[in-house]
Design a protein around this motif. Structure first.
Motif, short mmCIF file in Angstrom:
data_model
loop_
_atom_site.label_atom_id
_atom_site.label_comp_id
_atom_site.label_asym_id
_atom_site.label_seq_id
_atom_site.Cartn_x
_atom_site.Cartn_y
_atom_site.Cartn_z
N MET A 109 0.80 -1.19 0.00
CA MET A 109 0.00 0.00 0.00
C MET A 109 0.85 1.26 0.00
N LYS A 110 1.99 1.16 0.67
CA LYS A 110 2.84 2.33 0.78
C LYS A 110 3.36 2.79 -0.57
N THR A 111 3.68 1.86 -1.44
CA THR A 111 4.20 2.24 -2.75
C THR A 111 3.14 2.90 -3.60
N GLN A 112 1.92 2.44 -3.46
CA GLN A 112 0.85 3.03 -4.25
C GLN A 112 0.53 4.45 -3.79
N SER B 244 2.65 6.55 -2.26
CA SER B 244 3.78 7.43 -2.60
C SER B 244 3.78 7.73 -4.11
N ARG B 245 3.40 6.76 -4.90
CA ARG B 245 3.30 6.98 -6.35
C ARG B 245 2.21 8.00 -6.66
N SER B 246 1.10 7.88 -5.96
CA SER B 246 0.00 8.81 -6.16
C SER B 246 0.41 10.23 -5.74
N LEU B 247 1.17 10.33 -4.65
CA LEU B 247 1.63 11.62 -4.17
C LEU B 247 2.61 12.24 -5.17
N ARG B 248 3.51 11.43 -5.72
CA ARG B 248 4.46 11.92 -6.73
C ARG B 248 3.73 12.40 -7.98
#
Length: 84
Positions: A1-4, A6-10
């Protein structure tokens, strides 16, 4: 979940940066167009002023710097020098 997340935030940051860049480009374009229009208007005003100045300082008809030569008066025979 964390990667998703952070990707959304980027992705959101990139989108925000892109919107900011586009807004700056739009402002620069608007200023460029306004400056070009103002320069055209000033150029037209300058031509109008120049035409008015030319009319104002034009010499009146008939008065020029032209020098008219009058016919030479005939030389008198008695100039003090005698021809041989």
């Amino acid at each position: 979940m964390k990667t998703q997340s952070s990707r959304s935030l980027r992705c959101r940051r990139h989108a925000s940066a892109m919107i900011a860049v586009l807004m700056v480009l739009a402002l620069i374009s608007a200023f460029s167009v306004a400056t070009a229009q103002r320069m055209y208007s000033l150029k037209r005003d300058l031509k109008l002023i120049e035409q008015k100045q030319m009319l104002k300082f034009r010499p009146p008809p008939g008065l020029t710097n032209r020098v008219e030569l009058s016919p030479k008066p005939e030389a008198k025979a008695e100039t003090g020098l005698r021809a041989p």
